[in-house]
Design a protein around this motif. Sequence first.
Motif, PDB file in Angstrom:
ATOM      1  N   THR A   1      -2.405 -31.844  18.179  1.00  0.00           N
ATOM      2  CA  THR A   1      -3.567 -31.425  17.415  1.00  0.00           C
ATOM      3  C   THR A   1      -4.247 -32.675  16.878  1.00  0.00           C
TER       4      THR A   1
ATOM      5  N   LEU B   1      -4.982 -26.770   9.492  1.00  0.00           N
ATOM      6  CA  LEU B   1      -4.680 -27.755  10.526  1.00  0.00           C
ATOM      7  C   LEU B   1      -3.326 -27.507  11.185  1.00  0.00           C
TER       8      LEU B   1
ATOM      9  N   GLY C   1      -1.589 -25.411  20.827  1.00  0.00           N
ATOM     10  CA  GLY C   1      -1.236 -26.446  21.791  1.00  0.00           C
ATOM     11  C   GLY C   1      -0.309 -27.430  21.132  1.00  0.00           C
ATOM     12  N   SER C   2       0.252 -28.382  21.900  1.00  0.00           N
ATOM     13  CA  SER C   2       1.295 -29.209  21.300  1.00  0.00           C
ATOM     14  C   SER C   2       0.760 -30.438  20.575  1.00  0.00           C
TER      15      SER C   2
ATOM     16  N   SER D   1      -1.978 -25.871  15.316  1.00  0.00           N
ATOM     17  CA  SER D   1      -1.073 -26.437  16.307  1.00  0.00           C
ATOM     18  C   SER D   1      -0.398 -25.351  17.125  1.00  0.00           C
TER      19      SER D   1
END
Lengths: 369, 469
Positions: B347, B337, B344-345, B341
């Motif tokens: 998640t 997980l 992209g900023s 991230s």
Amino acid sequence: MTGFTPDLLNRCIACGFCLPACPTYALTKDETSSPRGRIDLMRALDEGTLPADDPRVREEASFCLGCRACETVCPAGVQYGDLLEEWRDQQWQGSGRPLVARLLMILVDARWRVRLLGLLRRHARTRGGRPEGPSLMLGCFERALFPKVSRAARRLFPELAAPAAQGCCGALHAHNGDSARGRRMAEELGRRLPGTIVTTSGGCAAHLSSVLGRDRVKELSRYAYERDMPGGAEPSRPAAETPPGGVPAETADRPRVALQDSCHLRNGLDVWREPRAMLERIGTYVELPSAGTCCGAAGTYALVRPRDSRRVLDAKLDEIEAAGVDYVAVVNPGCYRQLDQGLRRRKSRVRAVHLAELLAGERPRRREP
Amino acid sequence: MPAKTTATGEPLDAATLRELRAIVGAEHVRHADGDVTPYARDATPLFRARPGAVVHPASTEEVAAVLRLAGARGVPVVPRGAGSNLCSATVPLQGGIVLVLTRLDRILEISAEELLAVCQPGVTSAALADAAAAHGLLYAPDPGSRSVATIGGTVATCAGGLRGLKYGVTRNYVLGLEAVLGTGEVIRTGGRLWKDVAGYDLTRLLTGSEGTLGVITEVTLALLPAPETAGNGLAYFPTLADAGRAVTRVIAAGIVPATLEFLDARCVDAVEQHARLGLRRDAGALLIFGDDGEPAAVAQRLDRMAELCRDTGAIEVSVAGHAAESEALLAARRCTLPALSRLGSITILEDVGVPRPRIAEMVGHIEDIAQRHDVTIATFGHAGDGNLHPTCVIDKGDDAAGERAHDAFGEIFRTAMRLGGTITGEHGVGAAKLPYLTERLGAAQIDLQRRIKAAFDPAGILNPGKAGS
């Protein structure tokens, strides 16, 4: 409007994987004193929901050791060390900077003063015919506090040139709220010492590498290792048989030796197998459970926050004494001073010694308890 | 009596703060803006609410005294461990006190004779597992956040993990609890016995109650003899649905392995960027299969699983050479997980569950839904127990994408329920899943939950605004 790079600040997704790696979280069990909590404070500063003079924000910018242990466990790749520099650039301006840090920064900011620091201490020096090899960085405080380290390095590797007029690398500035000046000082040092720079200080190695590039900077254990292993093979497991060139093979007296990693060397440059591999050659290596975590020296931290620094150190000293070792090797002058003083205070028989000294064959006598 | 709503961020009144300091000591009550800001969130994106104060108690008595005071004053109390949960269970939606239990961090007992451990709630899951391992014992629950998550938090959310199929989840290991109710009363449920049917099973009720019924102050956990060895293998497939079919075949063949984890190509790519294990990045999906037990039996089951994967169309199958390689693989899987991230900023991780035979079908639906809503969804999960983690990665500030992600997830939850599944397999409800809870449980059960909550917490001070409120 603050000076955080948005990409750095946005990286953190607050998973909290950094908490168990943080020495100040271990002391307090308080989220606000953890990397994730501190990034929240930076974000609040950035968004303007907390003012720059918020007492807790100021406190945390200072309480953080800056050891960067959080970076190695961060799955999202947050560059916390860079964020901390940007944070202190904002918080530690003028009177906001701790007085000790201010004085030290002034002291090392001029080359002649750095030279004067070392002049009476007989650090290593090459005059006249300059050796062909890489340059040995003498450091600013290391040349004054532990001149024997550069002497040992030169004995080990006579090819190293050690001109006295080289100045300070600027790590001190970068970590104490003036990263721009810290950068310029590294660039200046890079011009004065062309080619590869070898340093006996893990902290300086990390800062210099971040400015000059990793190819130009070799911390001593890495240099010793590569010199011994042409082709620059990554050390996987220590190979005990062959002594490296210039390092005397120790057969009869093999001391028991532990290591204190340099945080920035380990967490910033991923150099930690090398010093272990080198120590295996001169003695029986003993891994301390907390070898990779900060000793509390943390640059100016031990001077700025002596009480917290001692709290971090104390558990480590217990460990060192329980490990039944003769020496604890260091690869950074700050750790050297911290462990040396800590062990003396306790009247421990264990001695702190720089890796270069041990490799050069020095075996300081154990203190009588 | 409903809880008095303390506006978030609003400090508690001076008298309450004074009494809190008298209970836990002045340095363990913090209320300045800078002190409480990081407690406005946990590991869940998008949910934030600042508490009025953060209190760090050091004993059950202190917890009880804080709850009596809060009950009398109608101040909300949100218990918190390390704040690594993914359902905003510890975000103080109505302000008040965040009660942090990390100072209660002692392991009180590990008994090889009785196969159990007794510990305080602030011990991390990994620390307990390590201590058990030192006695040759296994603490089986193995959530991805084990190095961070506290035992108290994993019990309060009934955390799952990578070994759910063979070993079950946290609730299967909680033998007894000490908890402080909303009234300040201290109860001890269950105990050290495997068989004990005296009264309602309040241990199970408190497990997974997310701090809405009581504050857990001591936990007795069942341990197992540590398996002799463990091994893992890797199988690459053209698509995630193919990997799902392989899982169904493995279980249909009568194998119940310790590990059956799958990741789609995006997840593999992110994990590889972080962990650099040399994973193949050109396949559509990766299945990690593994088992533990006697060496010969483990080897045999790994071979059998490898064979079944090949039969189901795996592109490449290999078995990890040694334990360290195996452990590195699982460690990398645990951080899927956060590693995602990197794409992209923001998640947004989800946590649906479906009956095992419907895994491949669900995976197909997720891909279809993502496409229709024009969002990027990477999926990984515990394929063996039907628990999937579709994860949407968007950029901060892209509100339109946020809206689309929200709609896509709504559809994913409803699809999971239609297939006989659930809206959360192991992360919990918190504030994040609350809007879907009625759909999952039905009105009668929601109503019953409210009445149960009122019995444990008549003043309604415990984690208000979440389940049972």
